[in-house]
Enzyme design. Sequence first.
Site, PDB file in Angstrom:
ATOM      1  N   ASN A   8       0.927  -1.143  -0.088  1.00 48.81           N
ATOM      2  CA  ASN A   8       0.005   0.079   0.042  1.00 48.81           C
ATOM      3  C   ASN A   8       0.793   1.194  -0.073  1.00 48.81           C
ATOM      4  OD1 ASN A   8      -1.796   1.986   0.369  1.00 48.81           O
ATOM      5  ND2 ASN A   8      -2.457   1.339   2.569  1.00 48.81           N
ATOM      6  N   LYS A  10       0.098   4.213  -0.364  1.00 46.88           N
ATOM      7  CA  LYS A  10      -0.552   5.510  -0.003  1.00 46.88           C
ATOM      8  C   LYS A  10      -0.333   6.737  -0.887  1.00 46.88           C
ATOM      9  CE  LYS A  10      -0.338   3.463   4.637  1.00 46.88           C
ATOM     10  NZ  LYS A  10      -0.104   3.685   5.994  1.00 46.88           N
ATOM     11  N   HIS A  89      -9.631   1.386   4.520  1.00 44.40           N
ATOM     12  CA  HIS A  89      -8.475   1.530   5.318  1.00 44.40           C
ATOM     13  C   HIS A  89      -8.517   2.662   6.353  1.00 44.40           C
ATOM     14  CE1 HIS A  89      -4.344   2.805   6.175  1.00 44.40           C
ATOM     15  NE2 HIS A  89      -4.074   1.488   5.686  1.00 44.40           N
ATOM     16  N   GLU A  91      -6.893   5.172   7.492  1.00 47.17           N
ATOM     17  CA  GLU A  91      -6.735   6.471   7.330  1.00 47.17           C
ATOM     18  C   GLU A  91      -8.041   6.944   6.464  1.00 47.17           C
ATOM     19  OE1 GLU A  91      -3.044   5.667   5.227  1.00 47.17           O
ATOM     20  OE2 GLU A  91      -2.375   5.401   7.042  1.00 47.17           O
ATOM     21  N   GLU A 158      -5.870  -4.746  10.484  1.00 49.30           N
ATOM     22  CA  GLU A 158      -4.472  -3.697  10.648  1.00 49.30           C
ATOM     23  C   GLU A 158      -4.873  -3.101  12.010  1.00 49.30           C
ATOM     24  OE1 GLU A 158      -2.320  -2.598   7.031  1.00 49.30           O
ATOM     25  OE2 GLU A 158      -4.262  -1.266   7.172  1.00 49.30           O
ATOM     26  N   GLY A 164       2.131   2.288  10.781  1.00 46.36           N
ATOM     27  CA  GLY A 164       3.132   3.445  10.930  1.00 46.36           C
ATOM     28  C   GLY A 164       3.961   3.742  11.990  1.00 46.36           C
ATOM     29  N   SER A 197       3.034  -1.930  10.419  1.00 45.20           N
ATOM     30  CA  SER A 197       4.528  -1.999  10.563  1.00 45.20           C
ATOM     31  C   SER A 197       5.157  -3.370  10.427  1.00 45.20           C
ATOM     32  CB  SER A 197       4.864  -1.660  12.314  1.00 45.20           C
ATOM     33  OG  SER A 197       4.442  -0.296  12.532  1.00 45.20           O
TER      34      SER A 197
END
Length: 233
Positions: A8, A10, A89, A91, A158, A164, A197
């Site tokens: 991904n 992003k 996702h 985000e 996730e 991250g 991560s």
Amino acid sequence: MKKLIVANWKMNPSTLEKAKELFNGIEEGVEDKQHEVIICPPFLYLPELSKGSIKLGAQNCFWEESGSFTGEVSPKMIKEFCNYVILGHSERRAIFNESNEMINKKIKKALGFNLKVILCIGENKKEREKGKTKEVLKNQIKKSLKGVAKEEIIVAYEPIWAIGTGNPCSPEEAKKVRLFLEEALKNFKSLILYGGSVNSKNVSSFIKAGYQGVLVGGASLKPKEFVKIVKNA
Ligand code: PGA
């Protein structure tokens, strides 16, 4: 068995030129077809990168085929260039206020265009600390997959607190969640991935914990490291 390794990217990298470089670096390293590798770049790079040999996915799509939806991209449009789409996702949920109901509409439309959906679910730090992980995941699955029973679906667990941060979920905890998800997804032909991560050093621990693949963010922007992840999976 082959694992599914999803990159991904992003909103990276910043130019098409750099995207081609990154793609080529990965393509050179993973040509042995050891695992199924899917790269999900920004929409604008899909047409150019679809000329390569690695399968592609989009990072989002809208729930209508066409019409007055300024700024949106439809599943029909992305289907010309790829077969996968990431939906839900964290985000998108956090920054763009996507609800489970919106994600449900997107999933249905994407499946209607024969796209393979990678649905992201996961609890945040507070929810985890309050012991609500299973409750949160169950609710996300129930609402976002409402009316899509028996379809083939890829679900990426996730945990938001692990994304991250360089601080992944422990394999023991990830295994417990996987067992829970298998039960919760028993009416689907599902594949369950871990994301948050992931790097070349910890990827094998998630495969050992029973995950059928991984969703990789930051580390997928470094071609050598991503190729190592594929090798070590
Ligand atoms: P990360 O991102 O690998 O950088 O933690 C994963 C994701 O957001 O999909």
